[in-house]
Every structure is written in C-alpha cells, then in structure tokens.
Design an enzyme around this catalytic site. Structure first.
Site, PDB file in Angstrom:
ATOM      1  N   GLY A 109       5.896   6.361  -0.970  1.00  0.00           N
ATOM      2  CA  GLY A 109       6.400   7.012  -0.406  1.00  0.00           C
ATOM      3  C   GLY A 109       5.546   8.209   0.479  1.00  0.00           C
ATOM      4  O   GLY A 109       5.883   8.593   1.304  1.00  0.00           O
ATOM      5  N   GLY A 142       3.544   6.541   3.007  1.00  0.00           N
ATOM      6  CA  GLY A 142       2.929   5.947   4.735  1.00  0.00           C
ATOM      7  C   GLY A 142       2.345   5.379   4.494  1.00  0.00           C
ATOM      8  O   GLY A 142       1.419   5.493   5.281  1.00  0.00           O
ATOM      9  N   SER A 161       2.586   0.912   0.677  1.00  0.00           N
ATOM     10  CA  SER A 161       2.251  -0.219  -0.627  1.00  0.00           C
ATOM     11  C   SER A 161       3.049  -0.875  -0.617  1.00  0.00           C
ATOM     12  O   SER A 161       2.956  -2.134  -1.832  1.00  0.00           O
ATOM     13  CB  SER A 161       2.688   1.367  -1.569  1.00  0.00           C
ATOM     14  OG  SER A 161       3.760   1.418  -1.387  1.00  0.00           O
ATOM     15  N   GLU A 203      10.019  -8.929   3.690  1.00  0.00           N
ATOM     16  CA  GLU A 203      10.555  -7.253   3.583  1.00  0.00           C
ATOM     17  C   GLU A 203      12.001  -6.796   4.225  1.00  0.00           C
ATOM     18  O   GLU A 203      12.913  -6.429   4.131  1.00  0.00           O
ATOM     19  CB  GLU A 203       9.790  -6.158   4.256  1.00  0.00           C
ATOM     20  CG  GLU A 203       8.537  -6.196   3.461  1.00  0.00           C
ATOM     21  CD  GLU A 203       7.540  -4.522   3.565  1.00  0.00           C
ATOM     22  OE1 GLU A 203       8.503  -3.394   3.831  1.00  0.00           O
ATOM     23  OE2 GLU A 203       6.695  -4.517   3.557  1.00  0.00           O
ATOM     24  N   ASP A 239       1.667  -3.605   8.759  1.00  0.00           N
ATOM     25  CA  ASP A 239       0.982  -2.725   6.982  1.00  0.00           C
ATOM     26  C   ASP A 239       0.087  -4.298   6.685  1.00  0.00           C
ATOM     27  O   ASP A 239      -0.919  -4.535   6.328  1.00  0.00           O
ATOM     28  CB  ASP A 239       2.046  -2.637   6.738  1.00  0.00           C
ATOM     29  CG  ASP A 239       2.661  -1.632   7.564  1.00  0.00           C
ATOM     30  OD1 ASP A 239       2.175  -0.679   8.753  1.00  0.00           O
ATOM     31  OD2 ASP A 239       3.924  -1.396   7.097  1.00  0.00           O
ATOM     32  N   TYR A 249      14.862   3.221  10.725  1.00  0.00           N
ATOM     33  CA  TYR A 249      13.389   2.267  10.969  1.00  0.00           C
ATOM     34  C   TYR A 249      14.016   1.488  12.540  1.00  0.00           C
ATOM     35  O   TYR A 249      13.552   0.586  13.486  1.00  0.00           O
ATOM     36  CB  TYR A 249      12.758   1.750  10.102  1.00  0.00           C
ATOM     37  CG  TYR A 249      11.856   0.858  10.582  1.00  0.00           C
ATOM     38  CD1 TYR A 249      10.418   1.385  11.332  1.00  0.00           C
ATOM     39  CD2 TYR A 249      11.953  -0.072  11.112  1.00  0.00           C
ATOM     40  CE1 TYR A 249       9.547   0.835  11.833  1.00  0.00           C
ATOM     41  CE2 TYR A 249      10.882  -1.317  11.247  1.00  0.00           C
ATOM     42  CZ  TYR A 249       9.565  -0.942  11.046  1.00  0.00           C
ATOM     43  OH  TYR A 249       8.851  -1.259  12.025  1.00  0.00           O
TER      44      TYR A 249
HETATM   45  C1  GLA Z   1       5.858   0.910   9.670  1.00  0.00           C
HETATM   46  C2  GLA Z   1       6.564  -0.343   9.303  1.00  0.00           C
HETATM   47  C3  GLA Z   1       5.215  -1.148  10.379  1.00  0.00           C
HETATM   48  C4  GLA Z   1       4.989  -0.115  11.641  1.00  0.00           C
HETATM   49  C5  GLA Z   1       4.844   1.459  11.355  1.00  0.00           C
HETATM   50  C6  GLA Z   1       4.824   2.271  12.989  1.00  0.00           C
HETATM   51  O1  GLA Z   1       4.847   0.902   8.467  1.00  0.00           O
HETATM   52  O2  GLA Z   1       6.302  -1.445   8.359  1.00  0.00           O
HETATM   53  O3  GLA Z   1       5.293  -2.558  10.186  1.00  0.00           O
HETATM   54  O4  GLA Z   1       6.168  -0.384  12.792  1.00  0.00           O
HETATM   55  O5  GLA Z   1       6.286   2.017  10.652  1.00  0.00           O
HETATM   56  O6  GLA Z   1       3.725   2.043  13.938  1.00  0.00           O
END
Ligand code: GLA
Length: 381
Positions: free
Chosen positions: A116, A118, A121, A154, A166, A216
């Site tokens: 959590g 950022g 994980s 995801e 990510d 998001y």
């Molecule tokens: C999260 C998402 C990514 C990206 C970022 C913002 O980490 O998993 O794909 O969109 O937010 O840059």
C-alpha cells in the site's frame, strides 16, 4: 499446512527453485502509461521471493508467509476477488487462455515491499508468479507476454484498469538504470541514473492508497472521454499521447472543466517526461528535479490524486531546497519520491520526521532504495 520443502521431500519431487520479483519506483511520467505516453520507472531492491516447485498434482498450494496464510486451488477454481490468491489465479488464467496450462505447484512467497506504499507489490506478485510458472513448465513466453498476463490479472481478477508501467518495470528493470518506456510501442531505453551527489529517498506517508477504489478507473475514464471529444476535431487522435498542448486548447470548449484539467495534466506530463529524459542524459539534476515538482502540483491540482500528507511533504521539501520531490504512483497516499542532495539528507530527515508527526499525529517512514535487476531466478551454488 505443510511447507513446500516438506511436501517436496514427502513426494520425493524436484528441488524447489527460487525467484525474485521487485517492486518499482517511477522518477517521472505518472498516469501517462494508460494514455500511450512515456514513463521512467525501474525495479528496486525491495522484492518478493518465491520458492516454488511442481508438486505432481493439479492443485496450487500457495503460502503467503508474511501473512501466515495459505490457499489451495485448481484451475477450475479461478475467480476474481480482493485476496492475494486472486492475483495468482489471474496469472494462471492468463496462461491457460494462451494454451499454457500449468499443473499444480507448491509455492511459498514473502516480500520486503511495503504494502500500500505505491511500490507496486501487486504487479511484482503477478510478474514473479508468471515468470516462475513460465520457467518451471518451459512455456517459452517472453517478458512482454508476461507483462500482459500480469496486467490482465489486475484488470480481470482485481478489477483495476492499470497501465503496463508497474509490471514492465518489475520484469525489465536493470541495476543502476531507469528506463524511458514508450507505453504505446512498448519499447524501452535504459538510462544510467547519474544523479551526482544526490540520493533517491522515498517517504512513506503511511496513508494506504487503495487503487482498487474507483478513483483510478475514474481518472482513466475521464481521459478516454477527453480523447473521444478531441477526436471530433482531430480525427488522428487515438490517445492523449497524440494530443499536443495547442490541440488541447483548440478542443477545450468541447470538454467539461474536469475532463479538461485531467487531459491538461496528462498532455503536459507526457511532454515533461520526454524533456526529463533529455535532462537526465545531460546530467542536469536540478532541471530534472524542477520537473518533478511540476508533476506533483499537476497531480495534486489538476489530476486530483494527491492527499494532504503528500502535498505537505512536497511543499516542505521545496522549502528545504530539496532538488526534486513528488508523489509517486497511482496516488491518494503511498510514497513521495525525493531527489536529495547528500549534504541535506540528515537534516531534512530529522525535520520531516518531527514536523510530520506534529502535523498529522503519525510517523512517516524513510526508504532508501537501490536500482536492482528485474524479475529473475536466484541460482543457488
Ligand atoms: C499505478 C498503476 C500504473 C500507473 C500508475 C500511475 O501504479 O498501476 O499503471 O498508471 O498508477 O502512473
């Protein structure tokens, strides 16, 4: 439940193999990935470690050792949800849909990635598990395909419409470098991270961000709405990547105030990321840091994915003459990423700790990160 090593001994099976899957940082290029833009992430020395081996059955026995939880399921049980095992199920589903059907494994994993915060994980979990199954069963998928499988997990199993940044960073990271990734063509270029006498430090606000919260997906929907409307004036536009700042101004009367601000942030962030890569190549650390601050205030005021704590940390960093600082990742908490001149590090940390506690009645954490290799097998000697 028995531990994998015990199960293996009992079955006289193959020795377990060990795989590492790192979390990521992102220097600049936030919320640009799902708009076909550029990002500048890399993998770090905080990671999952998987110990895994085929068990000769059709059951996946998985143990999350940090949580002291275990789950057992077969390919007939795969379903979406909010548990860690649903991410693993999503990965198996992605393999099966590609005709790569794994048989059962015993898998134990633990992580040094703060959850959590950022640091992605969940992407690391999916990337590492996919990579491990691909190796164990000789499926022959390349890393690009494993990126897609992790992203699909995801989307379909956790319900968050994340971009590719990510998992791409977790799978393709290279020690000592960041990558400039073109999220449209999915081609990356490694850039050595030469930041002179600076350190990269993450400060964890301890505000647990929940990407799964609809915010998001809402941001992504606002960008798509923007593209749809801008396209009525400029038919060549497929994504915000194709929109220049002046095109956006021409289309402005078509957009609601909110959609305009979201698009304005993204269009300028894509441009900033390109400029930042040039600055990095020229070792212009202060120019780079200035762009990080611009990103932060765009995220906060236009994209509205910051929080009071992140804003406070970034403002304080700027008052302390820290070279660059901004909220990192999806938003709503997690960590700020800071480019700190070494001679200011100790004093900055001392003051932040004290003043953050006074302001928010909770502690923040400092993480110093090293840029490490992406997902790989650890070969025991
Ligand atoms: C999260 C998402 C990514 C990206 C970022 C913002 O980490 O998993 O794909 O969109 O937010 O840059």
């Amino acid at each position: 439940m028995s531990r994998p090593e015990e199960l293996l001994t009992r079955r006289g099976d193959i020795k377990p193999r060990t795989f590492v899957a790192p979390g990521r940082i992102n220097l600049i290029g936030e919320h640009t990935d799902y708009n076909g833009g550029f990002v500048m992430p890399t993998s770090i020395d905080k990671h999952f470690t998987f110990t895994i081996s085929p068990n000769g059955t059709d059951t996946f026995h998985c143990i999350a050792s940090d949580l002291k939880e275990s789950k057992a399921f077969t390919i007939h049980d795969l379903k979406p949800g909010h548990g860690w095992h649903n991410y693993l199920m999503g990965v198996i589903d992605g393999l099966v849909r590609r005709g790569k059907v794994p048989s059962g494994v015993d898998c134990e994993f633990g992580s040094t990635i703060p959850v959590g915060a950022g640091l992605s994980s969940s992407a690391a979990l999916c990337s590492g598990f996919g990579f491990a199954l691909n190796e164990l069963f000789h499926f022959g998928l390349d890393r690009h395909e494993l990126v897609k499988i992790a992203q699909e997990s995801e989307h379909k199993f956790a319900g968050v419409k994340v971009g590719i940044m990510d998992m791409y960073a977790s799978l393709f990271g290279k020690e000592g470098t960041v990558m400039k990734l073109d999220c449209r063509s999915q081609v990356h270029e490694y850039l050595p991270l030469q930041v002179g006498d600076h350190e990269i430090i993450l400060i964890d606000t301890k505000v647990k961000h929940t990407l799964a919260s609809s915010a998001y997906n809402d941001r992504r929907a606002a960008c798509e709405e923007g593209v749809k409307l801008i396209r009525t004036k400029f038919e060549e536009v497929d994504a915000l990547r194709d929109v220049t700042p002046s095109m956006l101004e021409v289309a402005k009367p078509l957009l609601s105030d909110e959609v305009y601000r979201r698009c304005h942030y993204v269009v300028h962030e894509i441009d900033r990321t390109t400029r930042a890569a040039e600055l990095l190549k020229r070792n212009d650390v202060s120019g780079f840091g200035a762009l990080m601050y611009e990103t932060h205030w765009g995220l906060s005021k236009e994209y509205e994915v910051s929080c009071e704590e992140s804003d406070w940390l970034v403002k304080f960093a700027s008052e302390m003459k820290i070279t660059g600082a901004r909220q990192m990742g999806g938003g709503f908490g997690g960590c700020t990423i800071n480019l700190i001149p070494q001679h200011l590090r100790a004093e900055f940390e001392k003051q932040v700790r004290e003043k953050y506690f006074t302001a928010f009645k909770k502690e923040c954490d400092f993480y110093s990160v090293k840029l490490a290799d992406g997902v790989h097998e650890v070969v025991r000697q």
